[in-house]
Scaffold this motif. Structure first.
Motif, mmCIF file in Angstrom:
data_model
loop_
_atom_site.group_PDB
_atom_site.id
_atom_site.type_symbol
_atom_site.label_atom_id
_atom_site.label_comp_id
_atom_site.label_asym_id
_atom_site.label_seq_id
_atom_site.Cartn_x
_atom_site.Cartn_y
_atom_site.Cartn_z
ATOM 1 N N ASP A 36 0.816 -1.215 0.000
ATOM 2 C CA ASP A 36 0.000 0.000 0.000
ATOM 3 C C ASP A 36 0.853 1.270 0.000
ATOM 4 O O ASP A 36 0.341 2.377 0.006
ATOM 5 C CB ASP A 36 -0.953 0.004 1.191
ATOM 6 N N GLY A 37 2.191 1.095 0.002
ATOM 7 C CA GLY A 37 3.088 2.243 -0.045
ATOM 8 C C GLY A 37 3.459 2.802 1.318
ATOM 9 O O GLY A 37 4.210 3.760 1.418
ATOM 10 N N ARG A 38 2.961 2.211 2.379
ATOM 11 C CA ARG A 38 3.259 2.679 3.735
ATOM 12 C C ARG A 38 4.379 1.840 4.347
ATOM 13 O O ARG A 38 4.606 0.708 3.949
ATOM 14 C CB ARG A 38 2.024 2.575 4.618
ATOM 15 N N ILE A 39 5.020 2.407 5.342
ATOM 16 C CA ILE A 39 6.066 1.665 6.038
ATOM 17 C C ILE A 39 5.407 0.572 6.867
ATOM 18 O O ILE A 39 4.612 0.839 7.761
ATOM 19 C CB ILE A 39 6.911 2.584 6.935
ATOM 20 N N ALA A 40 5.763 -0.669 6.556
ATOM 21 C CA ALA A 40 5.201 -1.810 7.262
ATOM 22 C C ALA A 40 6.079 -2.205 8.455
ATOM 23 O O ALA A 40 5.593 -2.764 9.434
ATOM 24 C CB ALA A 40 5.055 -3.000 6.316
ATOM 25 N N PHE A 41 7.374 -1.905 8.356
ATOM 26 C CA PHE A 41 8.307 -2.239 9.431
ATOM 27 C C PHE A 41 9.555 -1.398 9.244
ATOM 28 O O PHE A 41 9.957 -1.115 8.125
ATOM 29 C CB PHE A 41 8.680 -3.734 9.365
ATOM 30 N N GLN A 42 10.140 -0.982 10.360
ATOM 31 C CA GLN A 42 11.397 -0.253 10.290
ATOM 32 C C GLN A 42 12.270 -0.636 11.473
ATOM 33 O O GLN A 42 11.770 -0.975 12.539
ATOM 34 C CB GLN A 42 11.178 1.250 10.256
ATOM 35 N N THR A 43 13.567 -0.587 11.250
ATOM 36 C CA THR A 43 14.504 -0.913 12.312
ATOM 37 C C THR A 43 15.763 -0.075 12.148
ATOM 38 O O THR A 43 16.044 0.423 11.063
ATOM 39 C CB THR A 43 14.848 -2.426 12.305
ATOM 40 N N MET A 44 16.492 0.083 13.244
ATOM 41 C CA MET A 44 17.721 0.860 13.223
ATOM 42 C C MET A 44 18.800 0.032 13.904
ATOM 43 O O MET A 44 18.575 -0.566 14.956
ATOM 44 C CB MET A 44 17.526 2.181 13.965
ATOM 45 N N GLY A 45 19.984 -0.002 13.308
ATOM 46 C CA GLY A 45 21.069 -0.795 13.865
ATOM 47 C C GLY A 45 20.905 -2.252 13.487
ATOM 48 O O GLY A 45 20.185 -2.590 12.551
ATOM 49 N N TYR A 46 21.593 -3.116 14.225
ATOM 50 C CA TYR A 46 21.456 -4.538 13.951
ATOM 51 C C TYR A 46 21.336 -5.299 15.255
ATOM 52 O O TYR A 46 22.109 -5.110 16.192
ATOM 53 C CB TYR A 46 22.643 -5.099 13.167
ATOM 54 N N ASP A 47 20.332 -6.147 15.287
ATOM 55 C CA ASP A 47 20.084 -7.043 16.400
ATOM 56 C C ASP A 47 19.436 -8.277 15.777
ATOM 57 O O ASP A 47 18.555 -8.140 14.938
ATOM 58 C CB ASP A 47 19.129 -6.342 17.380
ATOM 59 N N GLN A 48 19.877 -9.461 16.146
ATOM 60 C CA GLN A 48 19.376 -10.674 15.498
ATOM 61 C C GLN A 48 17.861 -10.804 15.633
ATOM 62 O O GLN A 48 17.180 -11.174 14.678
ATOM 63 C CB GLN A 48 20.062 -11.927 16.069
ATOM 64 N N ALA A 49 17.313 -10.470 16.790
ATOM 65 C CA ALA A 49 15.861 -10.571 16.983
ATOM 66 C C ALA A 49 15.123 -9.614 16.044
ATOM 67 O O ALA A 49 14.108 -9.984 15.441
ATOM 68 C CB ALA A 49 15.498 -10.298 18.431
ATOM 69 N N GLU A 50 15.626 -8.387 15.915
ATOM 70 C CA GLU A 50 14.994 -7.429 15.002
ATOM 71 C C GLU A 50 15.154 -7.862 13.554
ATOM 72 O O GLU A 50 14.261 -7.645 12.743
ATOM 73 C CB GLU A 50 15.571 -6.022 15.190
ATOM 74 N N PHE A 51 16.292 -8.455 13.226
ATOM 75 C CA PHE A 51 16.498 -8.945 11.873
ATOM 76 C C PHE A 51 15.478 -10.040 11.545
ATOM 77 O O PHE A 51 14.906 -10.064 10.461
ATOM 78 C CB PHE A 51 17.919 -9.481 11.693
ATOM 79 N N ASP A 52 15.224 -10.913 12.499
ATOM 80 C CA ASP A 52 14.220 -11.963 12.309
ATOM 81 C C ASP A 52 12.829 -11.360 12.111
ATOM 82 O O ASP A 52 12.057 -11.811 11.272
ATOM 83 C CB ASP A 52 14.216 -12.931 13.489
ATOM 84 N N GLN A 53 12.526 -10.303 12.866
ATOM 85 C CA GLN A 53 11.244 -9.603 12.682
ATOM 86 C C GLN A 53 11.179 -8.961 11.305
ATOM 87 O O GLN A 53 10.136 -8.964 10.652
ATOM 88 C CB GLN A 53 11.061 -8.528 13.750
ATOM 89 N N LEU A 54 12.300 -8.386 10.863
ATOM 90 C CA LEU A 54 12.372 -7.773 9.543
ATOM 91 C C LEU A 54 12.065 -8.800 8.459
ATOM 92 O O LEU A 54 11.258 -8.553 7.562
ATOM 93 C CB LEU A 54 13.753 -7.160 9.318
ATOM 94 N N MET A 55 12.688 -9.964 8.553
ATOM 95 C CA MET A 55 12.452 -11.026 7.570
ATOM 96 C C MET A 55 10.994 -11.495 7.616
ATOM 97 O O MET A 55 10.395 -11.779 6.578
ATOM 98 C CB MET A 55 13.391 -12.207 7.807
ATOM 99 N N GLY A 56 10.407 -11.537 8.800
ATOM 100 C CA GLY A 56 8.994 -11.888 8.930
ATOM 101 C C GLY A 56 8.099 -10.858 8.260
ATOM 102 O O GLY A 56 7.124 -11.202 7.587
ATOM 103 N N ALA A 57 8.436 -9.585 8.426
ATOM 104 C CA ALA A 57 7.658 -8.515 7.798
ATOM 105 C C ALA A 57 7.768 -8.578 6.280
ATOM 106 O O ALA A 57 6.786 -8.363 5.569
ATOM 107 C CB ALA A 57 8.125 -7.152 8.314
ATOM 108 N N VAL A 58 8.952 -8.893 5.772
ATOM 109 C CA VAL A 58 9.147 -9.024 4.321
ATOM 110 C C VAL A 58 8.292 -10.179 3.803
ATOM 111 O O VAL A 58 7.555 -10.031 2.822
ATOM 112 C CB VAL A 58 10.637 -9.255 3.970
ATOM 113 N N SER A 59 8.354 -11.312 4.484
ATOM 114 C CA SER A 59 7.566 -12.481 4.065
ATOM 115 C C SER A 59 6.074 -12.175 4.089
ATOM 116 O O SER A 59 5.329 -12.550 3.174
ATOM 117 C CB SER A 59 7.860 -13.671 4.972
ATOM 118 N N LYS A 60 5.644 -11.490 5.127
ATOM 119 C CA LYS A 60 4.219 -11.136 5.256
ATOM 120 C C LYS A 60 3.763 -10.238 4.104
ATOM 121 O O LYS A 60 2.716 -10.463 3.507
ATOM 122 C CB LYS A 60 3.983 -10.432 6.586
ATOM 123 N N GLU A 61 4.579 -9.236 3.790
ATOM 124 C CA GLU A 61 4.196 -8.327 2.700
ATOM 125 C C GLU A 61 4.231 -9.013 1.340
ATOM 126 O O GLU A 61 3.391 -8.756 0.490
ATOM 127 C CB GLU A 61 5.095 -7.092 2.695
#
Length: 66
Positions: A36-61
């Motif tokens: 829809d053009g909106r930010i679905a997920f955002q993160t700053m820096g690197y943390d393995q847990a956040e990276f896993d959430q990022l990959m989940g958000a990509v898969s979901k979209e």
């Protein structure tokens, strides 16, 4: 659509205007933009847990219907 991952690229960034506008102290930032053009997920820096959430958000979209 052209996506360039090189800092010194002049084909689309010209005078690095995009980099200068969004880069802050070289802290990595990642964004997932939804269909829809909106930010679905955002993160700053690197943390393995956040990276896993990022990959989940990509898969979901990607699973969403266009």
């Amino acid at each position: 659509m052209h996506i360039c991952w090189f800092r010194r690229c002049t084909c689309c960034f010209g005078q690095r205007a995009v980099y200068a506008r969004y880069a802050k102290q070289y802290i990595s930032r990642s964004y997932v933009i939804g269909r829809d053009g909106r930010i679905a997920f955002q993160t700053m820096g690197y943390d393995q847990a956040e990276f896993d959430q990022l990959m989940g958000a990509v898969s979901k979209e990607l699973a969403r219907r266009p």
